[in-house]
Design a protein around this motif. Structure first.
Motif, PDB file in Angstrom:
ATOM      1  N   ILE A 552      13.797 -22.657 -52.152  1.00 48.65           N
ATOM      2  CA  ILE A 552      15.148 -22.338 -51.693  1.00 48.65           C
ATOM      3  C   ILE A 552      16.002 -23.599 -51.698  1.00 48.65           C
ATOM      4  CG2 ILE A 552      16.549 -21.382 -49.828  1.00 48.65           C
ATOM      5  CD1 ILE A 552      14.140 -19.812 -48.899  1.00 48.65           C
ATOM      6  N   ASP A 553      17.127 -23.532 -52.387  1.00 51.49           N
ATOM      7  CA  ASP A 553      18.120 -24.606 -52.369  1.00 51.49           C
ATOM      8  C   ASP A 553      19.349 -24.107 -51.611  1.00 51.49           C
ATOM      9  OD1 ASP A 553      16.455 -26.164 -53.917  1.00 51.49           O
ATOM     10  OD2 ASP A 553      17.378 -25.523 -55.803  1.00 51.49           O
ATOM     11  N   LEU A 564      16.262 -20.090 -40.950  1.00 53.20           N
ATOM     12  CA  LEU A 564      15.682 -19.387 -42.084  1.00 53.20           C
ATOM     13  C   LEU A 564      14.557 -18.478 -41.610  1.00 53.20           C
ATOM     14  CD1 LEU A 564      15.141 -18.908 -45.128  1.00 53.20           C
ATOM     15  CD2 LEU A 564      13.794 -21.029 -45.113  1.00 53.20           C
ATOM     16  N   LEU A 573       6.712 -22.854 -48.860  1.00 54.64           N
ATOM     17  CA  LEU A 573       8.157 -23.031 -48.893  1.00 54.64           C
ATOM     18  C   LEU A 573       8.494 -24.428 -49.383  1.00 54.64           C
ATOM     19  CD1 LEU A 573      11.123 -22.277 -48.097  1.00 54.64           C
ATOM     20  CD2 LEU A 573      10.588 -23.164 -45.815  1.00 54.64           C
ATOM     21  N   LEU A 575      11.955 -26.430 -49.569  1.00 60.19           N
ATOM     22  CA  LEU A 575      13.332 -26.309 -49.132  1.00 60.19           C
ATOM     23  C   LEU A 575      14.097 -27.578 -49.469  1.00 60.19           C
ATOM     24  CD1 LEU A 575      15.441 -24.657 -47.512  1.00 60.19           C
ATOM     25  CD2 LEU A 575      14.624 -25.856 -45.467  1.00 60.19           C
ATOM     26  N   LYS A 577      17.479 -29.300 -48.732  1.00 58.50           N
ATOM     27  CA  LYS A 577      18.607 -29.201 -47.804  1.00 58.50           C
ATOM     28  C   LYS A 577      19.803 -29.921 -48.404  1.00 58.50           C
ATOM     29  CE  LYS A 577      18.716 -31.666 -44.106  1.00 58.50           C
ATOM     30  NZ  LYS A 577      18.405 -32.252 -42.786  1.00 58.50           N
ATOM     31  N   VAL A 586      12.700 -22.726 -39.372  1.00 55.30           N
ATOM     32  CA  VAL A 586      12.035 -21.720 -40.199  1.00 55.30           C
ATOM     33  C   VAL A 586      11.179 -20.826 -39.316  1.00 55.30           C
ATOM     34  CG1 VAL A 586      10.500 -21.300 -42.143  1.00 55.30           C
ATOM     35  CG2 VAL A 586      12.006 -23.303 -42.159  1.00 55.30           C
TER      36      VAL A 586
END
Length: 589
Positions: A552-553, A564, A573, A575, A577, A586
């Protein structure tokens, strides 16, 4: 063209505004022109924008010119000849004539100098899901065609034959109206869907048209009589406005749209300026709640087209529940907010006591009804009136019983499919975590509206019948006139919101976007990304899923905080940021 010829021109997509062209003829009235959204009605007369006593109300517009000595002249429609929505322009030759240099000066979204300038988007890279990308942009374009300048509303009394679209839409414009072709008026129910779609798809211009629409309703809010605080059922340039029609459900929809505007814009000064009026509107709901049950008996039946109303209406009380909680979250007065929350909780409790049918697994239309409505159940699911996760799953599954091959046939408007209420249902399935069902509904209904040849191929229609025809509401106000049905109707734009807040799963939880949550529901998708603007700044999210590992971006405003939520089954995950701020929390859901 020879005298008597009829030639239709296809612009390829829904357009709207003023048309112009060159003519060469010896006649001062060489042709007439007709407009149509659908190829079904592309011909010598226009589709209908007026009252529907017949199916040829608008007829064709005669073109009067003053040709020069060589027979050349230039023609442009002006003023009341504004045509809000069409794809096909038909030329009827009244003499031998040459027509050239045909164009349309776009008349929608006047607050967008570049109609393609929005930075908002949705995209999935899955090649077999390209339809979802097309649905997002058609949904957003539907909203854009309904971002209307002033003095383009329907003039009343209506012109016959012909049309006159030069009426005042409201005191604040440009505004978000219901239909590009008609009615071209502010309708609160429509804003409940189209308002959020507008701010997600178009950022600042979307917020502007939603704000102007809400200010129109606030301007005309009732302040006297026995209904102080109630909003009008519809804005100016409608018969309903002129006769003072009121609606319990559309009153609640106005408050819900006010909440969405405030949450996205962060415009607290606007909220403070109108708070006395907003408080009066909430008090109107409080005053109408039955002291014993905490529910409202529906006294004003005007609604989106459903045939039944009254008693402890499920749809009305679901809307009231959400409106009370929304307004409580905006109130700076703690005691006021507590009163509104307490009323909402009492309403929810009795809603489930009086309206829930355990055997059917759905809510009844009212406590004495045997009808299980699409709107009431969808709203209850979307706005969290269910009390358990299992109950939510049951309602989601029960709603599917209304579906045929092209969408949900509404029990409260038999033989009709409403993309408005089906849009509420679409959002509700995502809210319940029923991702596959939501995707199936989107592909089934909005896929049909996008790809069937009778529609515009670029915007979404107001409604249709259960067999897919344009005879929407034939026996419920539209007098069997399929040419009257709007094919670019803003209340059909729920997919814009669903793909951003449902699939990507981002939800603004604090005014302006200062706090937000991300609950991705990609279902069978391996990738999806989206971006949109709020009053605080830009959000962009890209998600890839492989073997339950999430990459996830996120780009979010620097002074925002997020949380999240991932499915309990997630295995990993990564991630990135893309903002400066506290770490994202999270959790699993």
């Amino acid at each position: 063209m020879k005298n008597g010829d009829v030639v239709s021109m296809d612009f390829g997509v829904e357009v709207g505004g003023f048309v112009s062209f060159n003519v060469q003829s010896q006649s001062t009235v060489p042709i007439s022109i007709a407009f149509s959204e659908s190829s079904t009605f592309a011909g010598s007369i226009s589709d209908d924008t007026g009252s529907v006593y017949t199916s040829d109300w608008d007829k064709a517009l005669e073109v009067s010119v003053n040709p020069d000595s060589s027979g050349h002249a230039f023609y442009q429609t002006t003023g009341e000849q504004f045509r809000g929505g069409f794809r096909y322009l038909t030329f009827n030759a009244l003499s031998d004539v040459i027509v050239s240099n045909i164009s349309c000066q776009i008349g929608f979204a006047p607050n967008m100098p570049d109609l393609r300038g929005s930075t908002s988007y949705f995209y999935t890279a899955d090649s077999d899901n390209e339809l979802l990308n097309r649905i997002y942009y058609a949904s957003s374009y539907t909203v854009q065609t309904n971002m209307a300048p002033d003095h383009t509303g329907r003039w009343l009394p209506q012109v016959n034959p012909g049309w006159a679209y030069n009426a005042t839409i409201g005191p604040y414009t440009p505004a978000l109206v219901d239909g590009a072709k008609r009615d071209r008026a502010v309708w609160p129910g429509d804003l409940g869907i189209a308002g959020e779609a507008a701010v997600l798809a178009y950022g600042s211009p979307g917020r502007e048209v939603l704000k102007n629409s809400l200010e129109t309703l606030l301007y005309y809010q009732n302040t006297t009589g026995n209904t102080p605080g109630i909003f009008p059922y519809a804005g100016p340039s409608t018969r309903n406005f002129n006769r003072g029609a009121l609606s319990d459900t559309y009153h609640a929809w106005t408050l819900i749209a006010i909440h969405r505007y405030t949450m996205n814009s962060g415009d607290t000064s606007w909220l403070s300026r109108y708070w006395p009026k907003i408080s009066a509107a909430v008090q109107f709901i409080i005053n109408n709640l039955d002291t014993t049950t905490g529910l409202e008996i529906q006294a004003r039946s005007n609604d989106w087209g459903r045939l039944t109303s009254g008693e402890y209406s499920a749809s009305l009380n679901a809307l009231n529940y959400h409106a009370l909680l929304c307004m409580a979250s905006l109130s700076n007065n703690l005691s006021q907010a507590e009163v509104w929350r307490d009323a909402a909780e009492k309403l929810k409790t009795q809603f489930n006591v009086l309206l829930w049918d355990e055997n059917k697994g759905l809510y009844k239309d009212n406590s004495s009804s045997t009808l299980y409505p699409q709107d009431g159940n969808s709203l209850a699911l979307l706005y969290n009136l269910t009390t358990t996760a299992n109950q939510a799953v049951t309602v989601s599954k029960g709603l599917e019983e209304n579906w045929n091959s092209i969408g949900p046939v509404s029990p409260e408007l038999p033989d009709n499919i409403s993309p408005f209420i089906s849009g509420v249902e679409l959002l509700a399935h995502f809210k319940a975590g029923e991702t596959d069902r939501a995707f199936e509904l989107m592909r089934r209904l909005w896929g049909y509206l996008l790809t069937d040849s009778k529609f515009t191929g670029s915007t979404f229609a107001e409604g249709l019948t259960s067999n897919g025809s344009l005879y929407y509401r034939s026996a419920a106000g539209y007098n069997y006139d399929p040419a009257y049905t709007s094919l670019a109707h803003s209340w059909s734009s729920a997919p814009t919101t669903a793909l951003v807040t449902g699939v990507i799963g981002i939800d603004i939880t604090e005014i302006g976007g200062a706090s937000w949550e991300l609950r991705p529901q990609l279902g069978s998708l391996a990738h999806a990304s989206a971006g949109f603007d709020t009053g605080l700044g830009t959000f962009e999210v890209s998600i890839e899923v492989a073997d339950d590992v999430y990459t996830i971006d996120i780009i979010a405003p620097a002074n925002s905080t997020g949380k999240l939520f991932l499915p309990a089954s997630y295995r990993g995950l990564r991630l990135t940021k893309g903002y400066e701020g506290p770490d994202i929390i999270v959790e699993t859901s």
